[in-house]
Every structure is written in C-alpha cells, then in structure tokens.
Scaffold this motif. Sequence first.
Motif, PDB file in Angstrom:
ATOM      1  N   PRO A  26       4.274   1.192  -2.318  1.00 43.65           N
ATOM      2  CA  PRO A  26       4.492   0.773  -3.708  1.00 43.65           C
ATOM      3  C   PRO A  26       5.863   0.132  -3.944  1.00 43.65           C
ATOM      4  CG  PRO A  26       3.490   2.925  -3.664  1.00 43.65           C
ATOM      5  CD  PRO A  26       3.844   2.589  -2.243  1.00 43.65           C
ATOM      6  N   SER A  27       6.861   0.545  -3.183  1.00 43.24           N
ATOM      7  CA  SER A  27       8.183  -0.080  -3.312  1.00 43.24           C
ATOM      8  C   SER A  27       8.127  -1.543  -2.896  1.00 43.24           C
ATOM      9  CB  SER A  27       9.207   0.652  -2.453  1.00 43.24           C
ATOM     10  OG  SER A  27       9.332   1.979  -2.862  1.00 43.24           O
ATOM     11  N   LEU A  28       7.415  -1.828  -1.821  1.00 41.94           N
ATOM     12  CA  LEU A  28       7.273  -3.217  -1.385  1.00 41.94           C
ATOM     13  C   LEU A  28       6.466  -4.041  -2.387  1.00 41.94           C
ATOM     14  CD1 LEU A  28       6.692  -2.969   2.460  1.00 41.94           C
ATOM     15  CD2 LEU A  28       8.654  -3.923   1.266  1.00 41.94           C
ATOM     16  N   ILE A  29       5.431  -3.442  -2.939  1.00 43.91           N
ATOM     17  CA  ILE A  29       4.631  -4.153  -3.938  1.00 43.91           C
ATOM     18  C   ILE A  29       5.476  -4.456  -5.177  1.00 43.91           C
ATOM     19  CG2 ILE A  29       2.658  -3.936  -5.502  1.00 43.91           C
ATOM     20  CD1 ILE A  29       1.246  -2.371  -3.276  1.00 43.91           C
ATOM     21  N   TYR A  30       6.262  -3.496  -5.613  1.00 43.52           N
ATOM     22  CA  TYR A  30       7.146  -3.708  -6.765  1.00 43.52           C
ATOM     23  C   TYR A  30       8.166  -4.807  -6.456  1.00 43.52           C
ATOM     24  CZ  TYR A  30      10.726  -2.768 -10.242  1.00 43.52           C
ATOM     25  OH  TYR A  30      11.637  -2.898 -11.238  1.00 43.52           O
ATOM     26  N   ASN A  31       8.727  -4.761  -5.259  1.00 45.25           N
ATOM     27  CA  ASN A  31       9.696  -5.775  -4.857  1.00 45.25           C
ATOM     28  C   ASN A  31       9.062  -7.167  -4.829  1.00 45.25           C
ATOM     29  OD1 ASN A  31      11.913  -7.063  -3.894  1.00 45.25           O
ATOM     30  ND2 ASN A  31      11.966  -6.016  -1.922  1.00 45.25           N
ATOM     31  N   VAL A  44       5.219 -10.346   1.491  1.00 44.32           N
ATOM     32  CA  VAL A  44       5.693  -8.998   1.151  1.00 44.32           C
ATOM     33  C   VAL A  44       4.622  -8.233   0.382  1.00 44.32           C
ATOM     34  CG1 VAL A  44       7.443  -7.709  -0.144  1.00 44.32           C
ATOM     35  CG2 VAL A  44       8.101  -9.695   1.204  1.00 44.32           C
ATOM     36  N   LEU A  45       3.912  -8.924  -0.497  1.00 49.45           N
ATOM     37  CA  LEU A  45       2.834  -8.284  -1.251  1.00 49.45           C
ATOM     38  C   LEU A  45       1.711  -7.835  -0.317  1.00 49.45           C
ATOM     39  CD1 LEU A  45       1.708  -7.551  -4.048  1.00 49.45           C
ATOM     40  CD2 LEU A  45       0.683  -9.817  -4.119  1.00 49.45           C
ATOM     41  N   ALA A  46       1.341  -8.682   0.633  1.00 48.18           N
ATOM     42  CA  ALA A  46       0.278  -8.326   1.582  1.00 48.18           C
ATOM     43  C   ALA A  46       0.697  -7.155   2.464  1.00 48.18           C
ATOM     44  CB  ALA A  46      -0.076  -9.535   2.434  1.00 48.18           C
ATOM     45  N   ILE A  47       1.941  -7.140   2.899  1.00 48.40           N
ATOM     46  CA  ILE A  47       2.427  -6.023   3.720  1.00 48.40           C
ATOM     47  C   ILE A  47       2.430  -4.726   2.912  1.00 48.40           C
ATOM     48  CG2 ILE A  47       4.464  -5.109   4.903  1.00 48.40           C
ATOM     49  CD1 ILE A  47       5.060  -7.991   5.786  1.00 48.40           C
ATOM     50  N   GLY A  48       2.841  -4.791   1.661  1.00 43.72           N
ATOM     51  CA  GLY A  48       2.841  -3.606   0.798  1.00 43.72           C
ATOM     52  C   GLY A  48       1.443  -3.068   0.566  1.00 43.72           C
ATOM     53  N   ILE A  49       0.493  -3.963   0.339  1.00 47.45           N
ATOM     54  CA  ILE A  49      -0.894  -3.527   0.146  1.00 47.45           C
ATOM     55  C   ILE A  49      -1.452  -2.928   1.433  1.00 47.45           C
ATOM     56  CG2 ILE A  49      -3.245  -4.378  -0.286  1.00 47.45           C
ATOM     57  CD1 ILE A  49      -1.985  -6.325  -2.320  1.00 47.45           C
ATOM     58  N   ALA A  50      -1.135  -3.522   2.578  1.00 47.61           N
ATOM     59  CA  ALA A  50      -1.601  -2.995   3.859  1.00 47.61           C
ATOM     60  C   ALA A  50      -1.007  -1.613   4.126  1.00 47.61           C
ATOM     61  CB  ALA A  50      -1.241  -3.956   4.986  1.00 47.61           C
ATOM     62  N   ILE A  51       0.249  -1.421   3.780  1.00 49.46           N
ATOM     63  CA  ILE A  51       0.878  -0.109   3.965  1.00 49.46           C
ATOM     64  C   ILE A  51       0.237   0.929   3.052  1.00 49.46           C
ATOM     65  CG2 ILE A  51       3.029   1.156   3.581  1.00 49.46           C
ATOM     66  CD1 ILE A  51       4.507  -1.203   4.780  1.00 49.46           C
ATOM     67  N   ILE A  53      -2.879   0.896   1.925  1.00 52.74           N
ATOM     68  CA  ILE A  53      -4.201   1.188   2.492  1.00 52.74           C
ATOM     69  C   ILE A  53      -4.066   2.080   3.722  1.00 52.74           C
ATOM     70  CG2 ILE A  53      -6.187   0.131   3.655  1.00 52.74           C
ATOM     71  CD1 ILE A  53      -5.856  -2.236   1.696  1.00 52.74           C
ATOM     72  N   GLY A  54      -3.061   1.809   4.545  1.00 51.55           N
ATOM     73  CA  GLY A  54      -2.823   2.646   5.716  1.00 51.55           C
ATOM     74  C   GLY A  54      -2.456   4.068   5.353  1.00 51.55           C
ATOM     75  N   SER A  55      -1.679   4.235   4.295  1.00 46.43           N
ATOM     76  CA  SER A  55      -1.308   5.592   3.891  1.00 46.43           C
ATOM     77  C   SER A  55      -2.517   6.366   3.371  1.00 46.43           C
ATOM     78  CB  SER A  55      -0.204   5.560   2.837  1.00 46.43           C
ATOM     79  OG  SER A  55      -0.691   5.060   1.614  1.00 46.43           O
ATOM     80  N   VAL A  56      -3.370   5.699   2.613  1.00 42.66           N
ATOM     81  CA  VAL A  56      -4.586   6.369   2.125  1.00 42.66           C
ATOM     82  C   VAL A  56      -5.477   6.751   3.303  1.00 42.66           C
ATOM     83  CG1 VAL A  56      -6.706   6.034   0.799  1.00 42.66           C
ATOM     84  CG2 VAL A  56      -4.526   5.325  -0.147  1.00 42.66           C
ATOM     85  N   TYR A  57      -5.586   5.852   4.291  1.00 39.86           N
ATOM     86  CA  TYR A  57      -6.393   6.143   5.474  1.00 39.86           C
ATOM     87  C   TYR A  57      -5.834   7.357   6.230  1.00 39.86           C
ATOM     88  CZ  TYR A  57      -8.457   5.668  10.094  1.00 39.86           C
ATOM     89  OH  TYR A  57      -9.105   5.928  11.270  1.00 39.86           O
ATOM     90  N   LEU A  58      -4.524   7.407   6.415  1.00 39.73           N
ATOM     91  CA  LEU A  58      -3.929   8.540   7.123  1.00 39.73           C
ATOM     92  C   LEU A  58      -4.079   9.845   6.349  1.00 39.73           C
ATOM     93  CD1 LEU A  58      -0.670   7.049   8.649  1.00 39.73           C
ATOM     94  CD2 LEU A  58      -2.699   7.827   9.859  1.00 39.73           C
ATOM     95  N   ILE A  59      -4.001   9.782   5.030  1.00 44.87           N
ATOM     96  CA  ILE A  59      -4.175  10.990   4.221  1.00 44.87           C
ATOM     97  C   ILE A  59      -5.598  11.515   4.358  1.00 44.87           C
ATOM     98  CG2 ILE A  59      -4.304  11.828   1.838  1.00 44.87           C
ATOM     99  CD1 ILE A  59      -1.885  10.019   1.247  1.00 44.87           C
ATOM    100  N   VAL A  60      -6.571  10.625   4.255  1.00 34.28           N
ATOM    101  CA  VAL A  60      -7.974  11.050   4.378  1.00 34.28           C
ATOM    102  C   VAL A  60      -8.235  11.599   5.781  1.00 34.28           C
ATOM    103  CG1 VAL A  60     -10.343  10.198   4.423  1.00 34.28           C
ATOM    104  CG2 VAL A  60      -8.829   9.540   2.574  1.00 34.28           C
TER     105      VAL A  60
END
Length: 73
Positions: A26-31, A44-51, A53-60
Amino acid sequence: MATNKELLSKGVKYLAWALPLVFIGPSLIYNAFINKQNVWHYLVLAIGIAICIGSVYLIVLGLKTMVRSLFND
C-alpha cells in the motif's frame, strides 16, 4: 489430537514473510498516486499491486498451512 510442529512453523514463516509486504504494497501504491507526474508512475503502481497480491497469497497459504497442522488434515 497432536499438532504437527513442522507444518505449524512453516505456516508461521509464511505469515512472517507476508507481514512486511502488507505494509510495503500500500505504501508503493500511495507513492504511485502521489507522483503522477513521474514517468515511472505505472511501473511503481504495478509493483505495488503485485506486492499486495503476493501478501494476500502468502497470508492465505500461511493460514491454510497452520489449519492443516492443527487438524492433521
């Protein structure tokens, strides 16, 4: 019912890797939205969104692994 300690620690490791990503994404998306005049805005927006999605995947994955360890599935 005994808990599988190896699977439980694996699930905790997944959650530990997801924790920093939950804040970085979210920090990257805000930036990216703040710096729209920059040419790197979409990258930067695409990298933030990918991160994110990756965090949600790791949490699940971490929660699924922990539940498997607790219920011997």
